[in-house]
Design an enzyme around this catalytic site. Structure first.
Site, PDB file in Angstrom:
ATOM      1  CE1 TYR A  48      -3.062  -3.020   0.379  1.00  0.00           C
ATOM      2  CE2 TYR A  48      -3.446  -2.453   2.671  1.00  0.00           C
ATOM      3  CZ  TYR A  48      -3.676  -3.275   1.591  1.00  0.00           C
ATOM      4  OH  TYR A  48      -4.540  -4.336   1.728  1.00  0.00           O
ATOM      5  CG  HIS A  92      -0.695  -8.582   0.488  1.00  0.00           C
ATOM      6  ND1 HIS A  92      -0.465  -7.241   0.597  1.00  0.00           N
ATOM      7  CD2 HIS A  92      -1.995  -8.692   0.121  1.00  0.00           C
ATOM      8  CE1 HIS A  92      -1.581  -6.570   0.311  1.00  0.00           C
ATOM      9  NE2 HIS A  92      -2.514  -7.435   0.012  1.00  0.00           N
TER      10      HIS A  92
HETATM   11  N1  LIG Z   1      -5.473  -8.734   1.559  1.00  0.00           N
HETATM   12  C1  LIG Z   1      -5.821  -8.207   0.426  1.00  0.00           C
HETATM   13  O1  LIG Z   1      -5.395  -8.645  -0.650  1.00  0.00           O
HETATM   14  C2  LIG Z   1      -6.789  -7.053   0.426  1.00  0.00           C
HETATM   15  C3  LIG Z   1      -7.443  -6.676  -0.757  1.00  0.00           C
HETATM   16  C4  LIG Z   1      -8.358  -5.630  -0.703  1.00  0.00           C
HETATM   17  C5  LIG Z   1      -8.592  -4.979   0.496  1.00  0.00           C
HETATM   18  N2  LIG Z   1      -7.925  -5.351   1.626  1.00  0.00           N
HETATM   19  C6  LIG Z   1      -8.094  -4.632   2.892  1.00  0.00           C
HETATM   20  O2  LIG Z   1      -9.443  -4.439   3.173  1.00  0.00           O
HETATM   21  C7  LIG Z   1      -9.708  -3.047   3.361  1.00  0.00           C
HETATM   22  C8  LIG Z   1     -11.125  -2.725   3.010  1.00  0.00           C
HETATM   23  O3  LIG Z   1     -11.363  -3.126   1.689  1.00  0.00           O
HETATM   24  P1  LIG Z   1     -12.606  -2.668   0.862  1.00  0.00           P
HETATM   25  O4  LIG Z   1     -12.435  -1.251   0.454  1.00  0.00           O
HETATM   26  O5  LIG Z   1     -12.755  -3.660  -0.204  1.00  0.00           O
HETATM   27  O6  LIG Z   1     -13.828  -2.764   1.897  1.00  0.00           O
HETATM   28  P2  LIG Z   1     -15.380  -2.721   1.672  1.00  0.00           P
HETATM   29  O7  LIG Z   1     -15.954  -2.780   3.043  1.00  0.00           O
HETATM   30  O8  LIG Z   1     -15.856  -3.718   0.676  1.00  0.00           O
HETATM   31  O9  LIG Z   1     -15.652  -1.295   1.013  1.00  0.00           O
HETATM   32  C9  LIG Z   1     -15.376  -0.122   1.690  1.00  0.00           C
HETATM   33  C10 LIG Z   1     -15.639   1.010   0.722  1.00  0.00           C
HETATM   34  O10 LIG Z   1     -17.023   1.055   0.418  1.00  0.00           O
HETATM   35  C11 LIG Z   1     -17.522   2.366   0.536  1.00  0.00           C
HETATM   36  N3  LIG Z   1     -18.889   2.261   1.072  1.00  0.00           N
HETATM   37  C12 LIG Z   1     -19.272   1.775   2.265  1.00  0.00           C
HETATM   38  N4  LIG Z   1     -20.610   1.760   2.373  1.00  0.00           N
HETATM   39  C13 LIG Z   1     -21.083   2.258   1.222  1.00  0.00           C
HETATM   40  C14 LIG Z   1     -22.384   2.501   0.722  1.00  0.00           C
HETATM   41  N5  LIG Z   1     -23.472   2.238   1.441  1.00  0.00           N
HETATM   42  N6  LIG Z   1     -22.486   2.999  -0.529  1.00  0.00           N
HETATM   43  C15 LIG Z   1     -21.398   3.271  -1.253  1.00  0.00           C
HETATM   44  N7  LIG Z   1     -20.117   3.076  -0.839  1.00  0.00           N
HETATM   45  C16 LIG Z   1     -19.979   2.576   0.388  1.00  0.00           C
HETATM   46  C17 LIG Z   1     -16.597   3.068   1.483  1.00  0.00           C
HETATM   47  O11 LIG Z   1     -16.544   4.413   1.094  1.00  0.00           O
HETATM   48  P3  LIG Z   1     -16.991   5.643   2.035  1.00  0.00           P
HETATM   49  O12 LIG Z   1     -15.734   6.381   2.286  1.00  0.00           O
HETATM   50  O13 LIG Z   1     -17.961   6.401   1.176  1.00  0.00           O
HETATM   51  O14 LIG Z   1     -17.642   5.091   3.268  1.00  0.00           O
HETATM   52  C18 LIG Z   1     -15.260   2.350   1.264  1.00  0.00           C
HETATM   53  O15 LIG Z   1     -14.484   3.003   0.291  1.00  0.00           O
HETATM   54  C19 LIG Z   1      -8.647  -2.367   2.527  1.00  0.00           C
HETATM   55  O16 LIG Z   1      -8.427  -1.030   2.870  1.00  0.00           O
HETATM   56  C20 LIG Z   1      -7.460  -3.247   2.831  1.00  0.00           C
HETATM   57  O17 LIG Z   1      -6.890  -2.912   4.080  1.00  0.00           O
HETATM   58  C21 LIG Z   1      -7.044  -6.382   1.598  1.00  0.00           C
END
Ligand SMILES: NC(=O)c1ccc[n+]([C@@H]2O[C@H](COP(=O)([O-])OP(=O)(O)OC[C@H]3O[C@@H](n4cnc5c(N)ncnc54)[C@H](OP(=O)(O)O)[C@@H]3O)[C@@H](O)[C@H]2O)c1
Length: 291
Positions: A51, A107
């Site tokens: 990241y 990862h």
């Molecule tokens: N290990 C891996 O390979 C891997 C891969 C991907 C992610 N991750 C980890 O997981 C974390 C979270 O991942 P993710 O972003 O995929 O999580 P997620 O929970 O699927 O999505 C979160 C995103 O959704 C938006 N959101 C939430 N509620 C919403 C709604 N009702 N309508 C529209 N948008 C909404 C949020 O934006 P708002 O700011 O508008 O709330 C935020 O940007 C990452 O930051 C990372 O640390 C790990």
């Protein structure tokens, strides 16, 4: 009150919800949003070498003024690194301004699994844990065959497998979650909001909507679709890694643990609706899928 914790297979406790510094914050300064998350009750922070913002995660931890002992900090090994794992973690710790992380994850199994290096990578992970640089160690994006491969030679069973988990990957994720449950490997979910954020309008939507209404009536307070998905994840035995720029959404997430449980038939209805569509948002290469 701090979020509920779950016991890992090494006896440590992990808070059920973690704030991620990837996706929306990927390669960006995470300071302000991490401070906001900590100020609003989040105590589990999920970073990664890839990241490229561990320094700002470290800055936020400092700025928050929270004692180190009250925070759970994760980072993840750069997927290309197979040789000097201790060296890369030491570099991460310098950026994070910490002397240890609570959890260090491999990862991705790729490309080490293709190169026959996965067992050696895990051996080095065990070494960094023994050296006290990471309290717990685990993996991310591991399929059952990757887990089986490292378990053949592992002295330490991974504490966590962090994977994309939501109803639209239940077809492929189910066996990984079940393997984890059988072997004491806690599943940490990411991308859990995909059905509403990245793939709206799909077969899961009406099912979530009717469950949301049912719980709202039972509870007598507003319930969001995101909270229903969060309960689905928790009742699959997973913890939740998410992220948000909004204080209201942090509160909504934290409140999800107070919702009444989904009924068995509701969980099954979400599973079945999810199986009608496949949407993977991340790590296609590991699963041999195209975007
Ligand atoms: N290990 C891996 O390979 C891997 C891969 C991907 C992610 N991750 C980890 O997981 C974390 C979270 O991942 P993710 O972003 O995929 O999580 P997620 O929970 O699927 O999505 C979160 C995103 O959704 C938006 N959101 C939430 N509620 C919403 C709604 N009702 N309508 C529209 N948008 C909404 C949020 O934006 P708002 O700011 O508008 O709330 C935020 O940007 C990452 O930051 C990372 O640390 C790990």
């Amino acid at each position: 009150m701090a979020p509920r914790t779950i016991k890992l297979n090494d006896g440590r406790q992990i808070p059920w919800i973690g704030f991620g510094t990837g996706t929306a914050l990927f390669r960006k300064d995470a300071t302000q949003l991490v401070v906001q998350a900590i100020d609003n009750g989040i105590n589990h922070l999920d970073g990664a070498q890839v990241y490229r913002n561990e320094d700002t995660l470290g800055l936020a931890i400092k700025e928050s003024g929270k004692p180190r002992s009250e925070l759970f900090v994760t980072t993840k090994l750069n997927p290309g690194e197979t040789v000097n794992i201790k060296g890369t973690l030491e570099e991460s710790l310098r950026k994070l301004q910490l002397d240890h992380v609570d959890l260090f994850l491999v990862h991705s199994p790729h490309p080490a699994n293709k190169e026959g290096k996965l067992q050696d990578v895990w051996r080095q992970m065990e070494e960094v844990q023994a050296a006290g640089l990471a309290t717990s160690i685990g993996v991310s994006n591991f399929r059952v065959e990757d887990l089986e491969q490292i378990l053949q030679t592992a002295k330490v069973v991974p504490a966590v497998n962090q994977i994309e988990l939501h109803p639209y990957v239940w077809d492929t994720a189910r066996s990984i979650v079940e393997f984890g449950n059988e072997h004491g490997i806690l599943t940490a979910s990411y991308g859990g909001l995909t059905p509403i954020v990245r793939a709206p309008g799909g077969p899961v939507d009406p099912v979530i909507a009717s469950i949301r209404e049912r719980i709202e009536r039972t509870r007598g307070e507003p319930v969001s679709a995101g909270q229903v998905l969060t309960k689905w994840l928790l009742q699959k035995g997973a913890i939740v890694i998410t992220t948000t720029s909004k204080v209201e959404r942090i509160k909504e997430f934290l409140d999800a643990e107070n919702l009444p449980d989904l009924e068995e038939k509701e969980i099954l209805a979400i599973d079945n609706a999810g199986l009608k569509r496949h949407v993977r948002a991340f790590m296609h290469v590991v699963f041999g899928e195209t975007k």
